[in-house]
Design a protein around this motif. Structure first.
Motif, mmCIF file in Angstrom:
data_model
loop_
_atom_site.group_PDB
_atom_site.id
_atom_site.type_symbol
_atom_site.label_atom_id
_atom_site.label_comp_id
_atom_site.label_asym_id
_atom_site.label_seq_id
_atom_site.Cartn_x
_atom_site.Cartn_y
_atom_site.Cartn_z
ATOM 1 N N HIS A 153 20.482 -8.018 -30.934
ATOM 2 C CA HIS A 153 20.399 -7.325 -32.084
ATOM 3 C C HIS A 153 20.837 -7.951 -33.196
ATOM 4 O O HIS A 153 21.928 -8.451 -33.442
ATOM 5 N N GLY A 154 19.662 -8.241 -34.111
ATOM 6 C CA GLY A 154 20.153 -9.124 -35.262
ATOM 7 C C GLY A 154 20.011 -10.546 -35.130
ATOM 8 O O GLY A 154 19.992 -10.923 -33.989
ATOM 9 N N ALA A 155 19.627 -11.310 -36.304
ATOM 10 C CA ALA A 155 19.622 -12.706 -36.038
ATOM 11 C C ALA A 155 20.689 -13.471 -36.095
ATOM 12 O O ALA A 155 21.951 -12.848 -36.485
ATOM 13 N N PRO A 156 20.698 -14.674 -35.534
ATOM 14 C CA PRO A 156 22.215 -15.202 -35.498
ATOM 15 C C PRO A 156 22.384 -15.940 -37.041
ATOM 16 O O PRO A 156 21.590 -15.835 -37.719
ATOM 17 N N PRO A 157 23.588 -16.163 -37.345
ATOM 18 C CA PRO A 157 23.842 -16.762 -38.408
ATOM 19 C C PRO A 157 23.039 -17.886 -38.692
ATOM 20 O O PRO A 157 22.618 -18.613 -37.771
ATOM 21 N N HIS A 158 22.650 -18.113 -40.001
ATOM 22 C CA HIS A 158 21.600 -19.125 -40.242
ATOM 23 C C HIS A 158 22.318 -20.689 -40.145
ATOM 24 O O HIS A 158 23.327 -20.763 -40.228
ATOM 25 N N GLY A 159 21.414 -21.338 -39.478
ATOM 26 C CA GLY A 159 21.899 -22.779 -39.080
ATOM 27 C C GLY A 159 22.601 -22.604 -37.448
ATOM 28 O O GLY A 159 22.760 -23.735 -36.944
ATOM 29 N N GLY A 160 22.556 -21.355 -36.914
ATOM 30 C CA GLY A 160 23.143 -21.102 -35.649
ATOM 31 C C GLY A 160 22.259 -21.395 -34.760
ATOM 32 O O GLY A 160 20.887 -21.290 -34.676
ATOM 33 N N MET A 161 22.926 -21.332 -33.190
ATOM 34 C CA MET A 161 21.958 -21.385 -32.031
ATOM 35 C C MET A 161 21.505 -19.771 -31.868
ATOM 36 O O MET A 161 22.034 -18.931 -32.179
ATOM 37 N N PRO A 162 20.166 -19.750 -31.329
ATOM 38 C CA PRO A 162 20.007 -18.364 -30.990
ATOM 39 C C PRO A 162 20.526 -17.781 -30.023
ATOM 40 O O PRO A 162 21.191 -18.516 -29.037
ATOM 41 N N PRO A 163 20.872 -16.413 -29.697
ATOM 42 C CA PRO A 163 21.401 -15.733 -28.796
ATOM 43 C C PRO A 163 21.004 -16.358 -27.294
ATOM 44 O O PRO A 163 19.696 -16.636 -27.122
ATOM 45 N N VAL B 26 16.297 -25.232 -56.067
ATOM 46 C CA VAL B 26 15.284 -25.292 -55.212
ATOM 47 C C VAL B 26 15.490 -25.613 -53.750
ATOM 48 O O VAL B 26 14.923 -24.883 -52.734
ATOM 49 N N ALA B 27 16.702 -26.459 -53.447
ATOM 50 C CA ALA B 27 17.276 -26.451 -52.153
ATOM 51 C C ALA B 27 17.175 -25.224 -51.345
ATOM 52 O O ALA B 27 16.954 -24.993 -50.360
ATOM 53 N N GLU B 28 17.890 -24.214 -52.015
ATOM 54 C CA GLU B 28 18.309 -22.860 -51.304
ATOM 55 C C GLU B 28 17.149 -22.350 -50.907
ATOM 56 O O GLU B 28 16.769 -21.697 -50.083
ATOM 57 N N VAL B 29 16.082 -22.158 -51.905
ATOM 58 C CA VAL B 29 14.901 -21.427 -51.663
ATOM 59 C C VAL B 29 14.108 -22.007 -50.415
ATOM 60 O O VAL B 29 13.674 -21.517 -49.545
ATOM 61 N N CYS B 30 14.018 -23.518 -50.483
ATOM 62 C CA CYS B 30 13.523 -24.168 -49.492
ATOM 63 C C CYS B 30 13.867 -24.064 -48.078
ATOM 64 O O CYS B 30 13.362 -23.675 -47.060
ATOM 65 N N GLY B 31 15.498 -24.083 -48.234
ATOM 66 C CA GLY B 31 15.920 -23.791 -46.919
ATOM 67 C C GLY B 31 15.856 -22.389 -46.256
ATOM 68 O O GLY B 31 15.578 -22.206 -45.162
ATOM 69 N N ILE B 32 15.761 -21.387 -47.169
ATOM 70 C CA ILE B 32 15.368 -19.906 -46.544
ATOM 71 C C ILE B 32 14.228 -19.678 -45.990
ATOM 72 O O ILE B 32 13.782 -19.343 -44.899
ATOM 73 N N PHE B 33 12.957 -20.556 -46.632
ATOM 74 C CA PHE B 33 11.729 -20.410 -45.954
ATOM 75 C C PHE B 33 11.527 -21.515 -44.946
ATOM 76 O O PHE B 33 10.599 -20.830 -43.923
ATOM 77 N N ALA B 34 12.194 -22.314 -44.863
ATOM 78 C CA ALA B 34 11.978 -23.211 -43.595
ATOM 79 C C ALA B 34 12.372 -22.643 -42.351
ATOM 80 O O ALA B 34 12.024 -23.177 -41.347
ATOM 81 N N ARG B 35 13.856 -22.029 -42.464
ATOM 82 C CA ARG B 35 14.571 -21.636 -41.219
ATOM 83 C C ARG B 35 13.993 -20.197 -41.017
ATOM 84 O O ARG B 35 14.386 -19.987 -39.730
ATOM 85 N N SER B 36 13.075 -19.359 -41.920
ATOM 86 C CA SER B 36 13.244 -17.891 -41.583
ATOM 87 C C SER B 36 11.988 -17.815 -40.432
ATOM 88 O O SER B 36 10.913 -18.740 -40.835
ATOM 89 N N SER B 37 12.047 -17.043 -39.421
ATOM 90 C CA SER B 37 10.807 -16.649 -38.858
ATOM 91 C C SER B 37 9.801 -16.227 -39.392
ATOM 92 O O SER B 37 10.236 -15.469 -40.629
#
Length: 457
Positions: free
Chosen positions: A122-132, A329-340
């Motif tokens: 339930h819920g996504a893992p912390p950003h940058g972490g491994m999937p459950p 820009v780095a923050e914005v790019c990071g969000i888009f690049a890691r998000s499903s």
């Protein structure tokens, strides 16, 4: 909406399980099936599975729900946040819309757990972490596993292609008739059979017999999705200048599995890393975005968006762009690049709910040039890939003159998934009030026109 996703009663991709032109069942000559259980390409009805092959998971030509990050159908909207002003977000059905029966799981092909599997965690893992533990990673789309081919005897197609080019003159209509009907694995089987049966290279024969945009389109079909993406990635950065639109088309909004397949094929073909070549050809900020994308570390679609994480991402996105002299820009790019895709849709809805602003318009306001186009491409891919492709196709034809190179690339890419192609045609009519095939017919001519129309039919 006047068009529906997926269209009602749409026949499954590659239905009937028959090789084209009624070719009899049986293993193609010289074509081996690699032992990949993820993408079994089922034999024709009643035929036993080839020896040593995994039993098929679905009928011939069905996309498993994990497949087709780029070519797949759009995902249903998750019940998160509110639609802007009571309207449906970009390209999506209105709130309260009940998805049609047999709607693929959230995330669409190319992502997510096997269809019918229970949600994991339930819920996504912390950003940058491994999937459950147990999260289902994406698997390659149809045509992205090297060496994989459709079963069956494809010597009739190989013979027809050779006959069209043998002797004096070339029968372009015959080439189009055979090649435009093939899906990715059938195309791979025909090319391999041509080599084994005719003892010639189909790609080289077509290249020497045809010219212009017709040749470009036929060669793109012969290459198949993976190798054509690899060639396009190289073409986008080779020489003076960068074809930014082509980089966006090939690399953005893709599943981790497809990106890894492209990177591997690129390095095997050109003996150099794709990531390094792309970074060296772009400006500092967009190079950072593509470097993040090419790490292929997007969160998995099988994990539902975590509302708390989504709210944090929305606040970060707003703070990184609003009321600042220079955007982070780095923050914005990071969000888009890691998000499903699921997470990007949730971010889009939550952004409007919190700030009463449309995220797409916010990006258009805060960014420009290639960065703006790249972020919008990723957002539109997550929200409605069929409408995204409809818009991209219209961009090839709008204004003075036709951007034929772009039209060939985009028509061929849409052509690979018949179900998605039908959705694109519906989306195009909804957005532009025209029939896509007639629009393309009016912008092209001759055998080039015949090929483009055949690929869209």
């Amino acid at each position: 909406m006047s068009y529906q996703y997926p269209p009602p009663n749409q026949p499954p991709y590659g239905a009937y399980g028959q090789p084209p032109h009624g070719a009899p069942p049986g293993p193609p000559q010289g074509c081996q099936q690699p032992p990949y259980p993820q993408q079994q390409y089922g034999a024709p009805p009643g035929a036993p599975p080839p020896q040593g092959q995994y039993p098929p998971q679905q009928g011939y030509g069905h996309h498993p729900p994990q497949q087709g990050a780029y070519y797949g159908a759009p995902s249903p909207q998750p019940p998160y946040g509110q639609a802007p002003h009571g309207q449906a977000p970009y390209g999506q059905p209105p709130q309260g819309y009940a998805p049609p029966p047999n709607q693929p799981p959230a995330g669409g092909p190319g992502y997510g757990a096997p269809y019918g599997a229970p949600p994991i965690g339930h819920g996504a893992p912390p950003h940058g972490g491994m999937p459950p533990y147990g999260a289902a990673p994406s698997v390659p789309s149809l045509g992205y596993i090297p060496g994989q081919t459709a079963p069956g005897d494809f010597s009739p197609q190989a013979d027809a292609l050779r006959k069209a080019m043998k002797g004096f003159g070339t029968d372009e209509k015959a080439l189009i008739h055979v090649l435009a009907q093939l899906d990715p694995l059938q195309m791979a089987a025909v090319r391999a059979t041509y080599s084994q049966h005719i003892k010639r290279d189909l790609y080289k024969d077509v290249k020497s017999e045809c010219g212009g945009h017709l040749r470009d389109g036929l060669l793109a079909v012969i290459e198949g999705p993976l190798m054509y993406d690899t060639v396009c990635a190289r073409e986008a950065i080779e020489g003076i200048g960068t074809k930014e639109w082509l980089l966006n088309d090939v690399l953005l909004g893709r599943s981790n599995a497809d990106l890894n397949a492209i990177k591997t094929a690129y390095e095997r073909t050109y003996h150099r890393p794709l990531t390094k070549d792309v970074e060296g050809d772009l400006s500092f900020k967009t190079a950072g975005l593509f470097a993040s994308v090419l790490r292929a570390q997007r969160h998995d679609e099988s994990i539902p968006p975590n509302p708390h994480a989504i709210e944090n991402e929305v606040r970060t996105l707003h703070e990184a762009t609003s009321a600042r002299m220079v955007n982070n820009v780095a923050e914005v790019c990071g969000i888009f690049a890691r998000s499903s895709d699921n997470e990007i849709r949730a971010i889009d809805q939550a952004f409007h709910a919190r700030y009463h602003a449309d995220l797409e318009k916010h990006i258009e306001k805060e960014f420009a040039g290639h960065m703006e186009g790249a972020l919008l491409h990723m957002l539109r891919t997550a929200k409605d890939p069929a409408m995204r492709d409809a818009i991209l196709l219209e961009e090839c034809m709008a204004g003075m003159g036709t951007k034929d190179e772009r039209l060939v690339v985009r028509v061929v890419r849409v052509h690979w998934d018949r179900n998605h192609k039908e959705q694109v045609k519906r989306a195009y009519r909804h957005r532009f009030g025209k029939d896509l095939i007639e629009r393309v017919r009016g912008e092209t001519s001759g055998d080039y026109q015949r090929l483009m129309v055949s690929l869209l039919e």
